[in-house]
Design an enzyme around this catalytic site. Structure first.
Site, short mmCIF file in Angstrom:
data_model
loop_
_atom_site.label_atom_id
_atom_site.label_comp_id
_atom_site.label_asym_id
_atom_site.label_seq_id
_atom_site.Cartn_x
_atom_site.Cartn_y
_atom_site.Cartn_z
CG LEU A 267 18.52 -31.84 -0.96
CD1 LEU A 267 19.83 -31.76 -0.20
CD2 LEU A 267 17.99 -33.27 -0.96
N GLY A 268 15.21 -28.61 -0.53
CA GLY A 268 14.37 -27.69 0.21
C GLY A 268 14.42 -26.31 -0.40
CD GLN A 269 11.93 -23.22 -4.21
OE1 GLN A 269 11.10 -24.11 -4.36
NE2 GLN A 269 12.33 -22.43 -5.19
N GLY A 270 13.35 -22.01 0.36
CA GLY A 270 12.87 -20.97 1.25
C GLY A 270 12.69 -19.67 0.50
CB ALA A 271 11.72 -16.31 1.71
CB THR A 272 16.59 -15.68 1.02
OG1 THR A 272 16.94 -16.60 2.05
CG2 THR A 272 15.72 -14.57 1.60
CB SER B 250 16.69 -23.43 -3.92
OG SER B 250 15.58 -22.63 -4.24
CG ASP C 188 13.41 -20.39 10.94
OD1 ASP C 188 12.29 -20.62 11.46
OD2 ASP C 188 13.62 -20.51 9.72
#
Length: 718
Positions: A15-20, A22, A135
């Site tokens: 669904l989404g992915q970030g730096a730290t 998923s 954020d």
């Protein structure tokens, strides 16, 4: 497949992915319920332990319908990675909504208000619990569709969140650069050393950028080439922004910075909402934290907007629909002033119709007495002051349609198709708005003409009643026989009054003829309006534009899919080229239909409407003059009748005395032409007096009716 003790998911369901971490779509092993799981990667474990557990702790103490719920904290089997099990929002994020070509120029007003309501409510819950998000952006606002089809937006991703009270500061930097407060941007993006500490108001800056993005489809601060191409210019725009400005752009390389103090004309928000929203954006997009609003001010002003009701007002003279935002507890006088602010029509010049009927708005009453309205069922405003209709002002969608590059470039072709499709959706919206404007204009003018015809009928009824009684009194033989006695001074006066009544009858007859001619003209105009409405209903241009948009969307979807591939084989490339040609033809046809079938017809209708509205103004003025003449005639007739009644009373007394003396002084003689008996003459005179009194009563009653009609401020044509 991956799992925890209670949940199962596949890594393809990303669904989404970030730096730290998923985020995946997962299911409960027992119930099959869909959830979202946030799985932390190795980089997250290199953070200090207090930072790692901060998101869990923040989410555990939050419980609000506009914040994504935390269901559990579990671990995967072998790797023992931490997993947050959260509420699943099936409709993506606000960012995915805004990235749709349909919303290339921002959200519709109704949907924007939903976003505003949800974000304000969610942020208010955070502040009540002493939490700063750090954020805020469209990608961290999830969308869920409720049981009744309504949108529900929820704040998510609390990886950067922490406890922070209003008077506390922090020095660590988090967030997404386009939405970062300039002070944080300077250190996090430009890597400039500075010792500034940040407070909770940094969230307000991010909210301001997010709301502007939602309202317009674009970021407020854009250097040439985009926010991430020239970061120094991006920082300059945000820090050099004048007070009151809500956006800044650089339109050419090394060009000057241009500031905007209003939302763009392509924005779908009404002027009424923009007037409420722009001051809020100006005060939270303030680089100096000392000048920026605090959250209490932000909540107070946004709540003020959300607590207002919308009254839809269609200005018939301007051919424009307005959204007037007022509080239900406001007086109608405040509403009339708000209408004046948006339309320029003075309160004393405002007249209203609603669903074809007069709508009398008493200024001292509460606005709750105004009937519920909608965009297709507004209050129709008619201005007493004549003006040329200006119609809807809009930006030509053709200006926002880019051209494909000659070569095959999958990413560039996708971007071009997306922009062109966005302009196509804008043209479709404008076409619908223009057609609705024509329908509201024709319908409102038709109602007004019907009111003028009703005024004609009422005026004719009053004139006919007056003429009937005048005719019956003037034609009576008894009045003629009395008038034939010239030796009496009173009888001469009675004859003069009778002549005056005849003159008044002539004036009323001419008024009647004039009103009948006006009635015929209004009947002809009503027929023209009905014919024009039928033509608007029969117009199929919107369907043609919709068909083009649908076909363009199919090609756009294919381009969106192709851009993710490393390349195309020969046959696929040939098909891709043909799709580009077809897409360009569809865009050209769409714009041609919009210009020739929608815009030109709309502009022609404004010219015709201007002529019709002038006719309506002239007719109303004419009927008012006729009404004044009829009222004056009734007043004069009443006075003449009263004088005549007094004279007849005197004459009847004198005749009675004279006949009595003659009878007593001389014997009865046989005359060749016998005169009426005194008793009969007296009876006739008394009957005449009674008839004249009845006439006076009817004339007085007619006069009162006319005066009442003329005192109704919102009664057109009176």
């Amino acid at each position: 497949m991956q799992s925890t003790i209670n949940y199962l998911w596949h890594t393809d369901d990303l669904l989404g992915q970030g730096a730290t971490a998923s985020v995946y779509k997962a299911r409960n092993k027992k119930s099959g319920e869909l959830v979202a799981v946030k799985v932390f990667n190795a980089a997250s474990y290199r953070r200090p332990h207090e930072v790692q557990v901060r998101e869990f702790e923040v989410l555990r103490k939050l419980n609000h319908q506009n914040i994504v719920k935390l269901f559990a904290v579990e671990e995967t089997g072998a790797s023992r990675q931490k997993v947050l099990v959260m509420e699943y929002c099936s409709s993506g994020s606000l960012l995915s909504v805004l990235e749709s070509p349909e919303h290339a120029f921002g959200l519709p007003e109704e949907e924007f208000l939903v976003v505003l309501r949800c974000v304000v409510a969610g942020m208010n819950h955070l502040r009540e619990n002493g939490v700063v998000h750090r954020d805020i952006k469209p990608g961290n606002i999830m969308r869920l569709v409720g049981s009744q089809g309504q949108s529900i937006y929820k704040l998510t991703d609390f990886g950067a969140a922490r406890d922070l009270e209003d008077d506390e500061k922090f020095v660590s930097v988090y967030g997404t650069e386009e939405y970062l407060h300039p002070d944080m941007y300077e250190r996090a993006v430009l890597r400039k050393p500075q010792q500034k500490a940040f407070g909770v108001t940094v969230d307000l800056w991010s909210i301001g950028v997010t709301l502007y993005h939602a309202a317009t489809g674009n970021l407020p601060f854009v250097p040439f080439g985009g926010p991430r191409r020239n970061k120094e210019i991006m920082y300059r725009i945000t820090t050099e922004k004048p007070a009151g400005a809500i956006a800044g752009t650089q339109k050419r390389e090394n060009g000057p910075l241009e500031w905007s103090y209003t939302l763009p004309s392509t924005c779908q928000l009404s002027l009424g909402l923009q007037n409420q929203l722009v001051p809020i954006l100006a005060n939270i997009l303030e680089v100096e934290q000392a000048k920026c609003w605090c959250f209490d001010q932000f909540f107070a002003e946004t709540s003020d907007i959300l607590q207002r009701v919308i009254v839809h007002v269609f200005s018939l003279s301007q051919a424009l629909l307005h959204h007037v935002y007022i509080h239900a507890h406001n007086t109608i006088a405040i509403f009339l002033d708000a209408v004046h602010e948006q339309t320029g029509v003075e309160p004393q010049h405002q007249e209203y119709l609603f669903e074809g009927h007069l709508c009398v708005l008493e200024p001292s009453l509460s606005a709750q007495h105004i009937a519920p309205t909608s965009a297709i069922s507004p209050l129709t405003l008619f201005s007493k002051a004549s003006e040329n209709p200006k119609g809807l002002a809009f930006r030509d969608p053709a200006l926002d349609v880019p051209k494909f590059v000659p070569k095959v470039d999958l990413q560039a072709d996708y971007s071009t198709a997306k922009s062109a499709l966005g302009a196509g959706h804008q043209a479709l919206r404008l076409a619908r708005t223009l057609q609705t404007g024509q329908e509201l204009t024709l319908r409102g003018l038709y109602w007004f003409v019907e009111m003028l015809q009703s005024t004609c009928r009422r005026t004719l009824d009053i004139i006919q009643m007056a003429l009937l009684f005048l005719g019956s009194s003037l034609g009576t033989e008894r009045c003629s026989s009395v008038a034939g006695a010239p030796e009496l001074q009173e009888v001469k006066k009675a004859a003069e009054l009778r002549s005056k009544l005849q003159t008044l009858a002539g004036v009323l007859s001419r008024c009647s003829h004039s009103v009948r001619e006006t009635q015929l003209r209004m009947s002809s105009l009503s027929a023209e309006l009905l014919e024009s409405r039928a033509q608007v209903h029969a117009d199929r241009s919107i369907q043609e534009i919709q068909c083009c948009v649908d076909k363009m969307f199919v090609i756009y979807k294919q381009f969106k899919k192709s851009r993710l591939r490393p390349g195309l084989n020969y046959n696929e490339e040939q098909i891709h080229k043909l799709d580009k040609v077809n897409f360009s033809h569809l865009a050209k046809k769409l714009l041609q239909v919009f210009q020739e079938e929608c815009v030109q017809k709309y502009q022609a209708s404004l010219v015709t409407h201007g002529k019709w509205i002038r006719v309506a103004h002239e007719t109303r003025t004419h009927l008012r003059l006729v009404g004044c003449s009829v009222s004056a005639c009734n007043t004069e007739a009443q006075g003449a009748q009263e004088s005549l009644s007094k004279i007849l009373d005197v004459l009847s007394g004198q005749l009675l005395q004279d006949q009595t003396k003659k009878v007593q002084a001389s014997p009865p003689l046989t005359a060749a032409y016998p005169s009426p008996e005194p008793e009969d003459l007296i009876v006739h005179m008394q009957e005449l007096c009674e008839n004249m009194k009845l006439l006076a009563f009817d004339l007085l009653d007619n006069n009162r009716i006319i005066e009442r009609l003329s005192r109704i401020p919102s009664a057109p044509g009176i």
